[in-house]
Design a protein around this motif. Sequence first.
Motif, PDB file in Angstrom:
ATOM      1  N   ARG A   1      11.210  11.731   4.698  1.00 61.60           N
ATOM      2  CA  ARG A   1      11.528  10.322   4.428  1.00 61.60           C
ATOM      3  C   ARG A   1      10.785   9.401   5.404  1.00 61.60           C
ATOM      4  O   ARG A   1      10.286   8.335   5.013  1.00 61.60           O
ATOM      5  N   LYS A   2      10.721   9.799   6.653  1.00 57.51           N
ATOM      6  CA  LYS A   2      10.011   8.994   7.638  1.00 57.51           C
ATOM      7  C   LYS A   2       8.522   8.931   7.297  1.00 57.51           C
ATOM      8  O   LYS A   2       7.882   7.876   7.428  1.00 57.51           O
ATOM      9  N   THR A   3       7.966  10.049   6.841  1.00 57.22           N
ATOM     10  CA  THR A   3       6.554  10.090   6.464  1.00 57.22           C
ATOM     11  C   THR A   3       6.271   9.164   5.292  1.00 57.22           C
ATOM     12  O   THR A   3       5.289   8.407   5.294  1.00 57.22           O
ATOM     13  N   LEU A   4       7.123   9.212   4.276  1.00 58.10           N
ATOM     14  CA  LEU A   4       6.913   8.385   3.092  1.00 58.10           C
ATOM     15  C   LEU A   4       7.071   6.898   3.393  1.00 58.10           C
ATOM     16  O   LEU A   4       6.584   6.059   2.630  1.00 58.10           O
ATOM     17  N   THR A   5       7.727   6.581   4.498  1.00 60.19           N
ATOM     18  CA  THR A   5       7.940   5.178   4.859  1.00 60.19           C
ATOM     19  C   THR A   5       6.873   4.653   5.809  1.00 60.19           C
ATOM     20  O   THR A   5       6.384   3.526   5.637  1.00 60.19           O
ATOM     21  N   TYR A   6       6.470   5.484   6.782  1.00 60.92           N
ATOM     22  CA  TYR A   6       5.622   4.976   7.863  1.00 60.92           C
ATOM     23  C   TYR A   6       4.234   5.604   7.918  1.00 60.92           C
ATOM     24  O   TYR A   6       3.417   5.173   8.743  1.00 60.92           O
ATOM     25  N   ASN A   7       3.953   6.593   7.106  1.00 62.44           N
ATOM     26  CA  ASN A   7       2.625   7.194   7.139  1.00 62.44           C
ATOM     27  C   ASN A   7       1.562   6.143   6.814  1.00 62.44           C
ATOM     28  O   ASN A   7       1.707   5.363   5.862  1.00 62.44           O
ATOM     29  N   LYS A   8       0.495   6.109   7.594  1.00 56.65           N
ATOM     30  CA  LYS A   8      -0.515   5.063   7.451  1.00 56.65           C
ATOM     31  C   LYS A   8      -1.252   5.164   6.120  1.00 56.65           C
ATOM     32  O   LYS A   8      -1.597   4.133   5.511  1.00 56.65           O
ATOM     33  N   ASP A   9      -1.512   6.366   5.646  1.00 57.45           N
ATOM     34  CA  ASP A   9      -2.176   6.508   4.352  1.00 57.45           C
ATOM     35  C   ASP A   9      -1.298   5.976   3.227  1.00 57.45           C
ATOM     36  O   ASP A   9      -1.793   5.379   2.261  1.00 57.45           O
ATOM     37  N   MET A  10       0.020   6.181   3.339  1.00 55.28           N
ATOM     38  CA  MET A  10       0.931   5.646   2.333  1.00 55.28           C
ATOM     39  C   MET A  10       0.928   4.121   2.364  1.00 55.28           C
ATOM     40  O   MET A  10       0.947   3.464   1.313  1.00 55.28           O
ATOM     41  N   LEU A  11       0.888   3.549   3.560  1.00 58.66           N
ATOM     42  CA  LEU A  11       0.856   2.086   3.677  1.00 58.66           C
ATOM     43  C   LEU A  11      -0.459   1.535   3.126  1.00 58.66           C
ATOM     44  O   LEU A  11      -0.479   0.474   2.478  1.00 58.66           O
ATOM     45  N   ILE A  12      -1.567   2.242   3.381  1.00 61.31           N
ATOM     46  CA  ILE A  12      -2.856   1.814   2.834  1.00 61.31           C
ATOM     47  C   ILE A  12      -2.824   1.870   1.315  1.00 61.31           C
ATOM     48  O   ILE A  12      -3.307   0.949   0.629  1.00 61.31           O
ATOM     49  N   ALA A  13      -2.264   2.944   0.760  1.00 64.84           N
ATOM     50  CA  ALA A  13      -2.185   3.080  -0.693  1.00 64.84           C
ATOM     51  C   ALA A  13      -1.313   1.988  -1.299  1.00 64.84           C
ATOM     52  O   ALA A  13      -1.621   1.453  -2.373  1.00 64.84           O
ATOM     53  N   ALA A  14      -0.225   1.640  -0.626  1.00 65.73           N
ATOM     54  CA  ALA A  14       0.645   0.571  -1.127  1.00 65.73           C
ATOM     55  C   ALA A  14      -0.079  -0.769  -1.131  1.00 65.73           C
ATOM     56  O   ALA A  14       0.047  -1.567  -2.073  1.00 65.73           O
ATOM     57  N   ALA A  15      -0.865  -1.027  -0.080  1.00 66.15           N
ATOM     58  CA  ALA A  15      -1.638  -2.268  -0.035  1.00 66.15           C
ATOM     59  C   ALA A  15      -2.703  -2.285  -1.126  1.00 66.15           C
ATOM     60  O   ALA A  15      -3.000  -3.339  -1.711  1.00 66.15           O
ATOM     61  N   ARG A  16      -3.281  -1.128  -1.419  1.00 67.36           N
ATOM     62  CA  ARG A  16      -4.274  -1.030  -2.486  1.00 67.36           C
ATOM     63  C   ARG A  16      -3.648  -1.352  -3.838  1.00 67.36           C
ATOM     64  O   ARG A  16      -4.263  -2.020  -4.683  1.00 67.36           O
ATOM     65  N   VAL A  17      -2.442  -0.896  -4.060  1.00 72.28           N
ATOM     66  CA  VAL A  17      -1.736  -1.213  -5.302  1.00 72.28           C
ATOM     67  C   VAL A  17      -1.539  -2.719  -5.430  1.00 72.28           C
ATOM     68  O   VAL A  17      -1.754  -3.309  -6.498  1.00 72.28           O
ATOM     69  N   LYS A  18      -1.147  -3.371  -4.344  1.00 66.51           N
ATOM     70  CA  LYS A  18      -0.961  -4.826  -4.371  1.00 66.51           C
ATOM     71  C   LYS A  18      -2.279  -5.543  -4.679  1.00 66.51           C
ATOM     72  O   LYS A  18      -2.306  -6.517  -5.437  1.00 66.51           O
ATOM     73  N   GLN A  19      -3.361  -5.063  -4.069  1.00 65.93           N
ATOM     74  CA  GLN A  19      -4.657  -5.689  -4.293  1.00 65.93           C
ATOM     75  C   GLN A  19      -5.066  -5.617  -5.760  1.00 65.93           C
ATOM     76  O   GLN A  19      -5.488  -6.613  -6.356  1.00 65.93           O
ATOM     77  N   LEU A  20      -4.939  -4.424  -6.358  1.00 61.27           N
ATOM     78  CA  LEU A  20      -5.363  -4.254  -7.745  1.00 61.27           C
ATOM     79  C   LEU A  20      -4.396  -4.921  -8.720  1.00 61.27           C
ATOM     80  O   LEU A  20      -4.794  -5.282  -9.826  1.00 61.27           O
ATOM     81  N   ALA A  21      -3.144  -5.083  -8.332  1.00 58.25           N
ATOM     82  CA  ALA A  21      -2.213  -5.841  -9.171  1.00 58.25           C
ATOM     83  C   ALA A  21      -2.649  -7.303  -9.253  1.00 58.25           C
ATOM     84  O   ALA A  21      -2.599  -7.926 -10.327  1.00 58.25           O
TER      85      ALA A  21
END
Length: 462
Positions: A70-90
Amino acid sequence: MIQTLLRYRFLFFLFAASLLLGSCKLGKHYTRPQLELPETLDSLSVDTTSIGDYAWEQLYTDTTLQALIRKTLTYNKDMLIAAARVKQLAAQKRIDYANMFPQVGLRVYGEHERENYGGDHVSMDDQFDLKGTVAWELDLWGKLRWARDRSVAEFVGSVENQRALKMSLIAQVAQSYFELVALDNELSIVKKTVDARSESLHLARIRYEGGLTSETAFRQAQVELARTATLVPDLERQITLKENEIAFLTGEYPHHINRSVLPEDVMFPVSLPVGLPSALLERRPDVRQAEQALIAANASVGVAYTSLFPNIALTATYGAESDLLSELLKSPHHLITGTLTQPIFAMGKNRARLKAAKAAYEQALYAYEKVVLNAFKDAYNAIAEFNKIKEIYETRLRLEQSSKSTLELAQLQYMNGVIGYMDLLDAQRGYLDAQISLSNAIRDKQITMVNLYKALGGGWKE
């Protein structure tokens, strides 16, 4: 008045014609490539259900491991980068969608100008504008809709990439955790062996000083104690590196990682449901991401193809303009223009752009097929490992039990002088190797389940 009505009637017919022509979308629509899939994933199961459909909490019941995931899925840097990428393409998707509609703007302009072209001929040339503008590119051939489809596919692909990353991170954290627990167990085995070697050295010293054995046996006991002791710092080094690896995955600086102890065994059911091959394409997010990239490449071909046809843009302006601010609202102004742009000669640039888009689509097609092949390779490898790991564990368990019995017998015989120290040493070495081998087998059983779960697309939900 009549001219104004005729003008608006012309605009009405032009608008209606644009709507009718707007239904035309030139280009090849996407269809999923035909793939010759295997009939089954596992000869022992043809059930449509799959372990990949289970939530990861059902598979990894260790609460300490669950907290790390759970901590990994919340704070992992690659996950945060992927989430920002989703926002960008949205946001990009919203831009391409908005391009299909008229753009409305407002222009407010004021100019105070004093002119003097020599002598005393001073004149004022002021200008004040208040205008509303409407600009619209008519999507006659589907160019804007192809661009919208491409941005939608890229957005969905980013979502699938985020899911694929989640699946991989869950597997990576689980595997690293099980490896860390196994290293703890191996270190415990080695430390107990060091204690046993110390007792053997003490006994060898007594027997040597009592004249019962040669100095060779005593020196060999010293060598074995020193050799076994060298394993301790190396294992401690590996444990520290593994803790740092897990801390990095969780998005934290290196620190001590809490964990449980290695279980005596990992219980597997006789068989696990793996699902049907066709479902693997829908369940694995990396395959779905590759297909979205293929859809986006197909849409890019559509954009390049429709760029060969004329572009028609309409522009309308309505407002007021005057050289006196007080007279501004009394000076109505309107302007309606239409622009048709047709590429005629550009040294083959537009057709080259189309060829490049088709080549990019071909690359995306091969990439998709490669991802599908890799998915099935992962699934078949994981199933093969799962079917054999239980047998491997059982053989190593029998080896450990036999080695333990042999060591106990060798110790008794050595104490009674029946065998020499070298025979006892062989039994000790065999038991140490068997213990570590059994510990690794338990670790491998856990990792096998991790790999099977990942290969079948487990670890994420819609």
